[in-house]
Design a protein around this motif. Structure first.
Motif, PDB file in Angstrom:
ATOM      1  N   ALA A  22      32.720  34.634  41.066  1.00  0.00           N
ATOM      2  CA  ALA A  22      32.010  34.310  42.308  1.00  0.00           C
ATOM      3  C   ALA A  22      32.810  33.350  43.176  1.00  0.00           C
ATOM      4  O   ALA A  22      32.883  33.504  44.406  1.00  0.00           O
ATOM      5  N   LEU A  23      33.435  32.365  42.542  1.00  0.00           N
ATOM      6  CA  LEU A  23      34.222  31.396  43.304  1.00  0.00           C
ATOM      7  C   LEU A  23      35.463  32.051  43.899  1.00  0.00           C
ATOM      8  O   LEU A  23      35.857  31.739  45.029  1.00  0.00           O
ATOM      9  N   SER A  24      36.089  32.963  43.160  1.00  0.00           N
ATOM     10  CA  SER A  24      37.275  33.649  43.672  1.00  0.00           C
ATOM     11  C   SER A  24      36.919  34.494  44.892  1.00  0.00           C
ATOM     12  O   SER A  24      37.714  34.616  45.832  1.00  0.00           O
ATOM     13  N   ARG A  25      35.735  35.064  44.870  1.00  0.00           N
ATOM     14  CA  ARG A  25      35.318  35.908  45.987  1.00  0.00           C
ATOM     15  C   ARG A  25      34.976  35.098  47.222  1.00  0.00           C
ATOM     16  O   ARG A  25      35.440  35.397  48.331  1.00  0.00           O
ATOM     17  N   TYR A  26      34.173  34.054  47.056  1.00  0.00           N
ATOM     18  CA  TYR A  26      33.619  33.364  48.218  1.00  0.00           C
ATOM     19  C   TYR A  26      34.294  32.043  48.557  1.00  0.00           C
ATOM     20  O   TYR A  26      34.055  31.510  49.630  1.00  0.00           O
ATOM     21  N   ASP A  27      35.120  31.510  47.667  1.00  0.00           N
ATOM     22  CA  ASP A  27      35.863  30.304  47.992  1.00  0.00           C
ATOM     23  C   ASP A  27      37.329  30.630  48.257  1.00  0.00           C
ATOM     24  O   ASP A  27      37.935  30.101  49.189  1.00  0.00           O
ATOM     25  N   HIS A  28      37.887  31.535  47.450  1.00  0.00           N
ATOM     26  CA  HIS A  28      39.283  31.931  47.612  1.00  0.00           C
ATOM     27  C   HIS A  28      39.431  33.208  48.415  1.00  0.00           C
ATOM     28  O   HIS A  28      40.547  33.616  48.718  1.00  0.00           O
ATOM     29  N   ARG A  29      38.324  33.880  48.741  1.00  0.00           N
ATOM     30  CA  ARG A  29      38.276  35.051  49.623  1.00  0.00           C
ATOM     31  C   ARG A  29      39.090  36.225  49.089  1.00  0.00           C
ATOM     32  O   ARG A  29      39.736  36.941  49.851  1.00  0.00           O
ATOM     33  N   LEU A  30      39.076  36.423  47.795  1.00  0.00           N
ATOM     34  CA  LEU A  30      39.834  37.516  47.199  1.00  0.00           C
ATOM     35  C   LEU A  30      38.991  38.789  47.136  1.00  0.00           C
ATOM     36  O   LEU A  30      37.798  38.725  46.848  1.00  0.00           O
ATOM     37  N   PRO A  31      39.596  39.955  47.367  1.00  0.00           N
ATOM     38  CA  PRO A  31      38.882  41.214  47.098  1.00  0.00           C
ATOM     39  C   PRO A  31      38.615  41.342  45.601  1.00  0.00           C
ATOM     40  O   PRO A  31      39.317  40.757  44.772  1.00  0.00           O
ATOM     41  N   TYR A  32      37.608  42.145  45.249  1.00  0.00           N
ATOM     42  CA  TYR A  32      37.245  42.261  43.841  1.00  0.00           C
ATOM     43  C   TYR A  32      38.390  42.833  43.006  1.00  0.00           C
ATOM     44  O   TYR A  32      38.554  42.465  41.834  1.00  0.00           O
ATOM     45  N   ARG A  33      39.194  43.711  43.579  1.00  0.00           N
ATOM     46  CA  ARG A  33      40.342  44.244  42.842  1.00  0.00           C
ATOM     47  C   ARG A  33      41.325  43.123  42.511  1.00  0.00           C
ATOM     48  O   ARG A  33      41.880  43.069  41.409  1.00  0.00           O
ATOM     49  N   LYS A  34      41.552  42.230  43.473  1.00  0.00           N
ATOM     50  CA  LYS A  34      42.464  41.106  43.241  1.00  0.00           C
ATOM     51  C   LYS A  34      41.886  40.125  42.221  1.00  0.00           C
ATOM     52  O   LYS A  34      42.627  39.495  41.462  1.00  0.00           O
ATOM     53  N   ILE A  35      40.568  39.977  42.216  1.00  0.00           N
ATOM     54  CA  ILE A  35      39.942  39.100  41.220  1.00  0.00           C
ATOM     55  C   ILE A  35      40.196  39.642  39.822  1.00  0.00           C
ATOM     56  O   ILE A  35      40.530  38.899  38.889  1.00  0.00           O
ATOM     57  N   ALA A  36      40.037  40.968  39.673  1.00  0.00           N
ATOM     58  CA  ALA A  36      40.315  41.586  38.371  1.00  0.00           C
ATOM     59  C   ALA A  36      41.777  41.396  37.980  1.00  0.00           C
ATOM     60  O   ALA A  36      42.088  41.086  36.825  1.00  0.00           O
ATOM     61  N   ASP A  37      42.701  41.557  38.952  1.00  0.00           N
ATOM     62  CA  ASP A  37      44.124  41.346  38.672  1.00  0.00           C
ATOM     63  C   ASP A  37      44.391  39.909  38.224  1.00  0.00           C
ATOM     64  O   ASP A  37      45.202  39.664  37.324  1.00  0.00           O
ATOM     65  N   ARG A  38      43.713  38.980  38.871  1.00  0.00           N
ATOM     66  CA  ARG A  38      43.936  37.564  38.543  1.00  0.00           C
ATOM     67  C   ARG A  38      43.515  37.250  37.111  1.00  0.00           C
ATOM     68  O   ARG A  38      44.222  36.542  36.392  1.00  0.00           O
ATOM     69  N   PHE A  39      42.368  37.775  36.690  1.00  0.00           N
ATOM     70  CA  PHE A  39      41.929  37.549  35.309  1.00  0.00           C
ATOM     71  C   PHE A  39      42.928  38.142  34.316  1.00  0.00           C
ATOM     72  O   PHE A  39      43.219  37.543  33.278  1.00  0.00           O
ATOM     73  N   GLU A  40      43.461  39.310  34.641  1.00  0.00           N
ATOM     74  CA  GLU A  40      44.405  39.941  33.715  1.00  0.00           C
ATOM     75  C   GLU A  40      45.731  39.189  33.681  1.00  0.00           C
ATOM     76  O   GLU A  40      46.314  38.979  32.615  1.00  0.00           O
ATOM     77  N   GLN A  41      46.208  38.730  34.845  1.00  0.00           N
ATOM     78  CA  GLN A  41      47.489  38.025  34.904  1.00  0.00           C
ATOM     79  C   GLN A  41      47.426  36.669  34.224  1.00  0.00           C
ATOM     80  O   GLN A  41      48.360  36.271  33.518  1.00  0.00           O
TER      81      GLN A  41
END
Length: 485
Positions: A190-209
């Motif tokens: 939730a914070l990545s989406r609304y504070d860091h403004r990341l698309p959901y695909r990028k959020i998934a990439d971030r967790f994997e990386q």
């Protein structure tokens, strides 16, 4: 010498020369005509470009454009300025700390450990060192390496009561009742989406990386939706706090829902901010959010929904002064109107700093309102100036509320500032898909904005509301009861 003095051969030769000259002149005229056509085409293209730029410029230079989006007020040509600093701001300001503001220094952290860094010999000659002659400390702050996900299997034991037949499944505070992701994953999504403004695909990439956690963009969306559902109770608490406030800044801006026009409203007090996504821009929205019995003062712009909702308003002077200034720049007849309004506003600001008594405030309110009535009664011939005076007259009872009420601000800057984050997100996400998207959008934005106002850590607060929601859900869960025939 006349024609009789020339032989036929000479006359024929002269005639050929004249014909060649005429032909050359005709060719030269054709080249010039072609050049004229090319230049005319270039002028037409430039005229079209100028018209396009003027159309785009009107978006940023109108009475409702905030100063931060307007062009710089300088008339200097870019070619006449030094190019030593390529980072000169274009909004009329200058980089760095403003004059009169104290500098801010970063607080130095205390070290968690100390490492002695020594050397045995001279790097130049190789001679051995006996002992150091001093210490040059340097603090280095570093984050730990990203940790892989911790996977836990909760073997939830099932029980059946011998007396009543109730079936019960044991619970654990760290085991969610829904989904396979824990509190930290939900909060970070939730914070990545609304504070860091990341698309959901990028959020998934971030967790994997960072963590080697595999999840899809859809999983990131569902985690964010769970955070919104967990925080909805606190969202409603914010709404109740705003309903009881004495002063509320209100504003709205457009947003798309399934490609159709909708509106995101903001309601802001000194400690709370609430967003509401609605398909309406009418007075029914503030009536729904604030309540039809709201008794406080609404600070707003000139949109007709606000006087339809409440008579206790403060109209925004920033909008009024910008509109009057634009009218004065284009119409000479508007110059005295702009000058009068500016002098009144600046004078009132200085006078209010003297902390006048309630009686003095009431007298000043009557005096200034009479002045505004005299202003709008003047006779003007320009239609644009008449429109400006009509707007002043339409809000005649709402321009000077701040004079009588010390806590009321004369501008709606607080609400406009609150809308900046949704506007940035609007440019990124484009459109909300459905009612669930509207629900998540308004809930998470409201929680994050309120927590920032109150100086609270958004990540820690998200973890708190998600954890609390799990405990509340278990406390109110109705166990399944199986009865024998």
């Amino acid at each position: 010498m006349n024609a009789d003095d020339f032989t036929k051969e000479e006359l024929f030769s002269r005639l050929l020369q004249l014909e060649q000259r005429v032909e050359e002149l005709e060719q030269e005229n054709k080249r010039k005509d072609k050049k004229i056509d090319q230049l005319q085409e270039q002028l037409d293209q430039k005229d079209e470009r100028i018209e396009e730029l003027e159309t785009r410029l009107r978006k940023y230079e109108n009475p409702h454009t905030p100063p931060s989006k307007r062009r710089s007020g300088t008339d200097e040509s870019p070619t006449s300025q030094d190019h030593e600093d390529e980072n000169v701001r274009t909004d009329g300001g200058t980089p760095g700390r403003k004059d009169g503001h104290d500098p801010e220094w970063r607080v130095t952290a205390d070290p968690d450990k100390e490492i002695e860094v020594t050397r045995d010999c001279c790097p130049e000659c190789g001679d051995h060192f006996d002992e150091s002659v001093g210490v040059s400390p340097r603090l280095v702050e570093e984050v730990p390496d990203p940790q892989p996900p911790e996977v836990t299997q909760y073997n939830r034991h099932c029980y059946q009561c011998d007396s009543c037949g109730t079936e019960t499944v044991a619970t654990h505070p760290d085991c969610p009742d829904e989904g396979q992701f824990g509190v930290n994953v939900i909060s970070q999504a939730a914070l990545s989406r609304y504070d860091h403004r990341l698309p959901y695909r990028k959020i998934a990439d971030r967790f994997e990386q960072l963590h080697g956690l595999e999840l899809s963009g859809a999983s990131a969306w569902h985690a964010t939706e769970r955070a919104a559902r967990a925080g909805r109770c606190e969202y409603e608490q914010i709404r109740r706090q705003i309903q009881q406030a004495e002063i509320v800044h209100v504003d709205e801006t457009g947003i798309k829902r399934e490609g159709e026009q909708a509106w995101i409203w903001t309601f802001r007090t000194s400690e709370h901010t609430l967003y509401a996504v609605r398909e309406s821009r009418g007075s029914d929205v503030p009536a729904e959010v604030l309540g039809e019995d709201f008794a406080g003062t609404v600070i707003c712009d000139g949109w007709t929904a606000y006087p339809a909702f409440s008579s206790n308003l403060q109209r925004c002077w920033a909008h009024l002064l910008r509109e009057a200034e634009d009218a004065a720049n284009d119409h000479e007849e508007a110059e005295p109107v702009h000058r009068y309004l500016k002098q009144m506003f600046v004078g009132l600001q200085s006078w209010l700093e003297t902390d006048p008594s309630p009686r003095e405030r009431a007298q000043m309110h009557r005096s200034c309102q009479n002045g505004l009535r005299s202003l709008v009664e003047r006779s003007v011939t320009d239609e644009a100036v008449a429109t400006l005076l009509g707007k002043i007259e339409g809000g005649i009872d709402h321009w000077l509320t701040f004079v009588g009420e010390p806590a009321v601000s004369p501008t709606n800057n607080a609400a406009e500032n609150a809308l900046r984050e949704p506007v940035v997100l609007r440019k990124i996400i484009g459109t909300l898909r459905n009612d669930r998207g509207m629900f998540v959008h308004e809930t998470i934005l409201s929680l994050l904005a309120t927590w920032r106002q109150q100086g609270r850590n958004p990540y820690e607060e998200l973890r708190r509301v998600v954890s609390n929601n799990e405990m509340i859900s278990r406390a109110h869960a109705v166990p399944a009861v199986e009865t024998s025939g």
